[in-house]
Design a protein around this motif. Structure first.
Motif, PDB file in Angstrom:
ATOM      1  N   GLY A 123       0.836  -1.198   0.000  1.00 23.04           N
ATOM      2  CA  GLY A 123       0.000   0.000   0.000  1.00 23.04           C
ATOM      3  C   GLY A 123       0.865   1.240   0.000  1.00 23.04           C
ATOM      4  O   GLY A 123       2.043   1.191   0.387  1.00 23.04           O
ATOM      5  N   PRO A 159       1.459   2.619   3.929  1.00 18.93           N
ATOM      6  CA  PRO A 159       2.593   1.955   4.590  1.00 18.93           C
ATOM      7  C   PRO A 159       3.932   2.257   3.922  1.00 18.93           C
ATOM      8  O   PRO A 159       4.964   2.340   4.602  1.00 18.93           O
ATOM      9  N   TYR A 182      -4.385  14.772   2.151  1.00 17.95           N
ATOM     10  CA  TYR A 182      -4.733  13.439   2.643  1.00 17.95           C
ATOM     11  C   TYR A 182      -4.123  13.216   4.035  1.00 17.95           C
ATOM     12  O   TYR A 182      -2.894  13.299   4.198  1.00 17.95           O
ATOM     13  N   ILE A 195      -0.336   8.275  -6.538  1.00 14.64           N
ATOM     14  CA  ILE A 195      -1.370   7.237  -6.626  1.00 14.64           C
ATOM     15  C   ILE A 195      -2.525   7.666  -7.544  1.00 14.64           C
ATOM     16  O   ILE A 195      -3.181   6.826  -8.145  1.00 14.64           O
ATOM     17  N   HIS A 196      -2.753   8.985  -7.669  1.00 16.64           N
ATOM     18  CA  HIS A 196      -3.862   9.455  -8.522  1.00 16.64           C
ATOM     19  C   HIS A 196      -3.402   9.826  -9.935  1.00 16.64           C
ATOM     20  O   HIS A 196      -4.169  10.422 -10.692  1.00 16.64           O
ATOM     21  N   LYS A 234      -6.118   2.882  -7.151  1.00 15.94           N
ATOM     22  CA  LYS A 234      -7.144   3.898  -7.422  1.00 15.94           C
ATOM     23  C   LYS A 234      -7.557   3.813  -8.884  1.00 15.94           C
ATOM     24  O   LYS A 234      -8.735   3.903  -9.217  1.00 15.94           O
TER      25      LYS A 234
HETATM   26  C1  LIG Z   1      -2.942  10.564  -1.897  1.00 12.87           C
HETATM   27  C2  LIG Z   1      -3.281   9.181  -1.412  1.00 12.87           C
HETATM   28  N1  LIG Z   1      -2.288   8.340  -1.058  1.00 12.87           N
HETATM   29  C3  LIG Z   1      -2.550   7.085  -0.631  1.00 12.87           C
HETATM   30  C4  LIG Z   1      -3.844   6.618  -0.534  1.00 12.87           C
HETATM   31  C5  LIG Z   1      -4.106   5.231  -0.016  1.00 12.87           C
HETATM   32  O1  LIG Z   1      -3.179   4.365  -0.501  1.00 12.87           O
HETATM   33  P1  LIG Z   1      -3.133   2.855   0.019  1.00 12.87           P
HETATM   34  O2  LIG Z   1      -4.532   2.370   0.148  1.00 12.87           O
HETATM   35  O3  LIG Z   1      -2.355   2.160  -1.053  1.00 12.87           O
HETATM   36  O4  LIG Z   1      -2.393   2.878   1.311  1.00 12.87           O
HETATM   37  C6  LIG Z   1      -4.904   7.463  -0.887  1.00 12.87           C
HETATM   38  C7  LIG Z   1      -6.288   7.000  -0.742  1.00 12.87           C
HETATM   39  O5  LIG Z   1      -7.221   7.764  -0.735  1.00 12.87           O
HETATM   40  C8  LIG Z   1      -4.616   8.757  -1.344  1.00 12.87           C
HETATM   41  O6  LIG Z   1      -5.587   9.612  -1.712  1.00 12.87           O
END
Ligand SMILES: Cc1ncc(COP(=O)(O)O)c(C=O)c1O
Length: 389
Positions: A95, A98, A121, A201-202, A233
């Motif tokens: 993830g 983490p 976030y 991630i986005h 995502k």
């Molecule tokens: C900017 C950002 N980083 C990380 C995450 C979550 O990542 P993960 O579920 O892989 O830990 C999110 C989820 O909303 C997010 O918006």
């Protein structure tokens, strides 16, 4: 190929967090859940097929990520983002959050400064506070319509920090940072010897008028950049938990890998691996259709708000399926605003204050659901606002 994003798929039976945690979050089951950042759409068929295929083999034991998983990521980064990454740079992780926490632990010492640019976030804050580091805030600037970096203040924050957390594209304000903005970030980091964790991630959920630049692809040697990416995502598979850190610098990579090992952060889930690879290899047509659908929803929502609900102003996202709603004209404090959204409009939104003090008076609304549900939510909101007098 056609994709039906209008189809309603009940998630109630799957313990979906955004439904199952409503009571806890909003004190009621009776709120349309538009908070958690996942989508109510079916994942690409190629992903489902890969999972079924893997399930057919009845032994689900410890698994070593095959080279083909790394190759799928390398191809995706090259084709979608024009960034040539090397196999050795990649650390698979369960993830992005983490990954960020492990990187903070590996590359900084207790008490050292970690910069976050709020509203952002919330795990960006806890990455510093829960690891005993010092959270240094460089709030974004808001001119009433759009957010930008405060470079002057960042320069002063940088003198007391080791690491900068960058959200690119930015959740919750929806900015896709321009090349010149990212270059200024790089220049400040270079001047002050900062490592940057770029959470991208986005990055695949960018609307066609905008272009995401992978920060490290702009940086020349990029030794001070750690990039977090994931298909989670993008292809609506976040429950499967698999992401990647891209770390060109061998020394930083070794330190992060050591931390991941120390907490035994394993990536041997055979289903996650199958879905990750299938998404990156075969998900592109689905993603193209998704972005068209989301853009239409975003635009229809924007028109509706402008015409029928001018008290709430949309900060139109350049990326992400998250609407950042400026509700300050309603004149409520955050507790009142949350209560109003939940009880009067029957909407489960993310309170802006979750993203830091700069989010006070805002709400975040997830529109990755069938369009008629999103529009029904907005109509309820308009009706509730109209009763305020
Ligand atoms: C900017 C950002 N980083 C990380 C995450 C979550 O990542 P993960 O579920 O892989 O830990 C999110 C989820 O909303 C997010 O918006």
């Amino acid at each position: 190929m056609s994709f039906d994003f209008d189809q309603e798929i009940s998630r109630l039976t799957t313990h979906a967090l955004k439904f199952a945690a409503r009571q806890n979050m909003f004190g009621t089951e009776d709120a349309q859940p538009m908070w958690v950042a996942d989508m109510d759409f079916a994942a690409p068929e190629a992903v489902t097929n890969a999972l079924i295929e893997r399930a057919r083999h009845p032994v689900y034991g410890y698994t070593l990520p095959p080279e083909s998983v790394y190759e799928s990521l390398i191809c995706w980064m090259q084709q979608r983002h024009g960034w040539a990454i090397q196999r050795d740079w990649v650390l698979l992780t369960p993830g992005v959050v983490p990954s960020i926490n492990a990187t903070v632990l590996a590359l900084t010492q207790p008490g050292e400064g970690v910069i976050a640019q709020s509203p952002v976030y919330a795990p960006f804050f806890s990455a510093a506070t829960q690891t005993g580091r010092m959270l240094v805030l460089n709030p974004l600037r808001f001119d009433g319509q759009r957010y930008t970096f405060d470079f002057g203040h960042l320069e002063s924050c940088a003198t007391k920090a080791r690491l900068l957390l960058l959200c690119s594209p930015h959740n919750p304000v929806g900015r896709v940072w321009r090349k010149d903005e990212l270059e200024q970030i790089l220049a400040i980091a270079r001047r002050h010897d900062l490592t940057i964790i770029s959470d991208e991630i986005h990055a695949d959920l960018v609307y066609p008028e905008f272009h995401h630049h992978a920060l490290a692809s702009l940086a020349g040697d990029a030794t001070n950049i750690v990039t977090a990416v994931a298909p989670s995502k993008t292809f609506n598979i976040p429950g499967l938990g698999l992401s990647a850190l891209i770390v060109p610098d061998a020394e930083r990579r070794r330190a992060i890998a050591q931390t991941l090992d120390m907490i035994h952060m394993s990536v041997g889930n055979p289903f996650s691996l199958a879905a990750f690879e299938a998404a990156y290899r075969a998900g592109a047509p689905w993603l193209t259709a998704l972005l068209v659908y989301l853009r239409e929803t975003r635009d229809e929502a924007a028109r509706f708000l402008a015409e029928q609900l001018p008290q709430i102003r949309l900060v139109a996202p350049e990326a992400t399926y998250l609407l950042w709603l400026d509700c300050r004209a309603l004149g409520m404090n955050d507790a009142e605003l949350k209560r109003f959204m939940t009880r009067d409009a029957k909407l489960g939104l993310s309170p802006g204050a979750q993203f830091g003090a700069q989010g006070a008076g805002f709400m975040r609304m997830n529109i990755a659901a069938p369009r008629h549900q999103v529009m029904a939510a907005l109509q309820r909101l308009r009706d509730a606002v109209s009763t305020l007098g």
